[in-house]
Design a protein around this motif. Structure first.
Motif, PDB file in Angstrom:
ATOM      1  N   HIS A   1       0.866  -1.177   0.000  1.00  0.00           N
ATOM      2  CA  HIS A   1       0.000   0.000   0.000  1.00  0.00           C
ATOM      3  C   HIS A   1       0.903   1.228   0.000  1.00  0.00           C
ATOM      4  O   HIS A   1       2.012   1.175   0.519  1.00  0.00           O
ATOM      5  N   ASP A   2       0.417   2.330  -0.570  1.00  0.00           N
ATOM      6  CA  ASP A   2       1.203   3.551  -0.451  1.00  0.00           C
ATOM      7  C   ASP A   2       0.516   4.482   0.535  1.00  0.00           C
ATOM      8  O   ASP A   2      -0.615   4.232   0.965  1.00  0.00           O
ATOM      9  N   LEU A   3       1.193   5.563   0.911  1.00  0.00           N
ATOM     10  CA  LEU A   3       0.677   6.454   1.944  1.00  0.00           C
ATOM     11  C   LEU A   3      -0.668   7.071   1.559  1.00  0.00           C
ATOM     12  O   LEU A   3      -1.551   7.196   2.400  1.00  0.00           O
ATOM     13  N   GLN A   4      -0.803   7.435   0.309  1.00  0.00           N
ATOM     14  CA  GLN A   4      -2.067   8.039  -0.149  1.00  0.00           C
ATOM     15  C   GLN A   4      -3.222   7.048  -0.005  1.00  0.00           C
ATOM     16  O   GLN A   4      -4.300   7.394   0.475  1.00  0.00           O
ATOM     17  N   GLN A   5      -2.985   5.791  -0.394  1.00  0.00           N
ATOM     18  CA  GLN A   5      -4.029   4.760  -0.270  1.00  0.00           C
ATOM     19  C   GLN A   5      -4.411   4.540   1.191  1.00  0.00           C
ATOM     20  O   GLN A   5      -5.583   4.374   1.522  1.00  0.00           O
ATOM     21  N   ILE A   6      -3.420   4.542   2.070  1.00  0.00           N
ATOM     22  CA  ILE A   6      -3.695   4.332   3.495  1.00  0.00           C
ATOM     23  C   ILE A   6      -4.515   5.487   4.052  1.00  0.00           C
ATOM     24  O   ILE A   6      -5.509   5.274   4.760  1.00  0.00           O
ATOM     25  N   ALA A   7      -4.126   6.721   3.718  1.00  0.00           N
ATOM     26  CA  ALA A   7      -4.874   7.898   4.189  1.00  0.00           C
ATOM     27  C   ALA A   7      -6.314   7.848   3.684  1.00  0.00           C
ATOM     28  O   ALA A   7      -7.253   8.102   4.452  1.00  0.00           O
ATOM     29  N   ASP A   8      -6.500   7.496   2.404  1.00  0.00           N
ATOM     30  CA  ASP A   8      -7.845   7.399   1.831  1.00  0.00           C
ATOM     31  C   ASP A   8      -8.670   6.319   2.518  1.00  0.00           C
ATOM     32  O   ASP A   8      -9.854   6.520   2.811  1.00  0.00           O
ATOM     33  N   SER A   9      -8.058   5.160   2.792  1.00  0.00           N
ATOM     34  CA  SER A   9      -8.809   4.058   3.411  1.00  0.00           C
ATOM     35  C   SER A   9      -9.232   4.391   4.843  1.00  0.00           C
ATOM     36  O   SER A   9     -10.277   3.938   5.303  1.00  0.00           O
ATOM     37  N   ILE A  10      -8.452   5.192   5.525  1.00  0.00           N
ATOM     38  CA  ILE A  10      -8.798   5.597   6.894  1.00  0.00           C
ATOM     39  C   ILE A  10      -9.823   6.730   6.871  1.00  0.00           C
ATOM     40  O   ILE A  10     -10.618   6.880   7.787  1.00  0.00           O
ATOM     41  N   GLY A  11      -9.791   7.513   5.799  1.00  0.00           N
ATOM     42  CA  GLY A  11     -10.728   8.638   5.690  1.00  0.00           C
ATOM     43  C   GLY A  11     -10.133   9.926   6.216  1.00  0.00           C
ATOM     44  O   GLY A  11     -10.839  10.774   6.759  1.00  0.00           O
ATOM     45  N   ILE A  12      -8.815  10.064   6.080  1.00  0.00           N
ATOM     46  CA  ILE A  12      -8.115  11.261   6.551  1.00  0.00           C
ATOM     47  C   ILE A  12      -7.457  11.927   5.345  1.00  0.00           C
ATOM     48  O   ILE A  12      -6.926  11.249   4.469  1.00  0.00           O
ATOM     49  N   ASN A  13      -7.464  13.251   5.343  1.00  0.00           N
ATOM     50  CA  ASN A  13      -6.760  14.000   4.319  1.00  0.00           C
ATOM     51  C   ASN A  13      -5.274  13.610   4.360  1.00  0.00           C
ATOM     52  O   ASN A  13      -4.698  13.437   5.437  1.00  0.00           O
TER      53      ASN A  13
END
Length: 161
Positions: free
Chosen positions: A26-38
């Motif tokens: 996973h990349d950082l952007q995908q992780i942030a999106d999956s958590i629901g954080i900018n």
């Protein structure tokens, strides 16, 4: 994991969670999106507790602010880093000896051969000097193994085979 659960974690738990996801491609952007954080909020949260992202490793590491010690470590490597810092001078000596080709290695034959007990006569002063040198320079080796290697080296150098 949702946003509330993620924010409830302490910084160490967050890093462990994110590092596990990063190991699974996973990349950082995908992780942030999956958590629901900018994304920018996510990266700011991840730096709390002095954590930094090392791009070449694709992981977050703890940054330690110390003048003369290793400065970036992984949580699971704390003991290893402490060991390295405690033995820094010894490691430098080993590296310098290796660079100067002064390292002494024991051939595998020494450990795989049948042992034989022999008695040698030699001047006491010579033997004591030899023992002191072995203890000082090669404390990790047994004197019997050093003597066996020296005999093997002598045989290899002066053998007519």
């Amino acid at each position: 994991m949702n946003k509330e659960k993620f924010l409830a974690l302490d910084c160490t738990q967050r890093v462990e969670y994110v590092n596990d996801l990063l190991k699974n491609n996973h990349d950082l952007q995908q992780i942030a999106d999956s958590i629901g954080i900018n994304y920018s909020t996510f990266t700011k949260l991840m730096t709390q507790g002095d954590y930094i992202f090392v791009k070449r490793d694709g992981q977050y590491f703890r940054f330690i602010r110390n003048g003369d010690t290793i400065s970036s470590i992984n949580n699971s490597a704390d003991d290893f880093t402490a060991f390295l810092n405690e033995n820094k001078d010894v490691l430098k000596q080993i590296i310098e000896k290796h660079k100067a080709n002064n390292d002494f290695t024991i051939d595998k034959k020494i450990f795989s051969s049948k042992l034989s007990t022999k008695t040698f006569r030699m001047p006491e002063e010579l033997y004591q000097q030899f023992v002191l040198t072995c203890e000082r320079e090669f404390p990790h080796l047994k004197i019997q193994d050093i003597i066996a290697q020296l005999l093997l080296n002598f045989s290899n150098n002066y053998s007519s085979d």
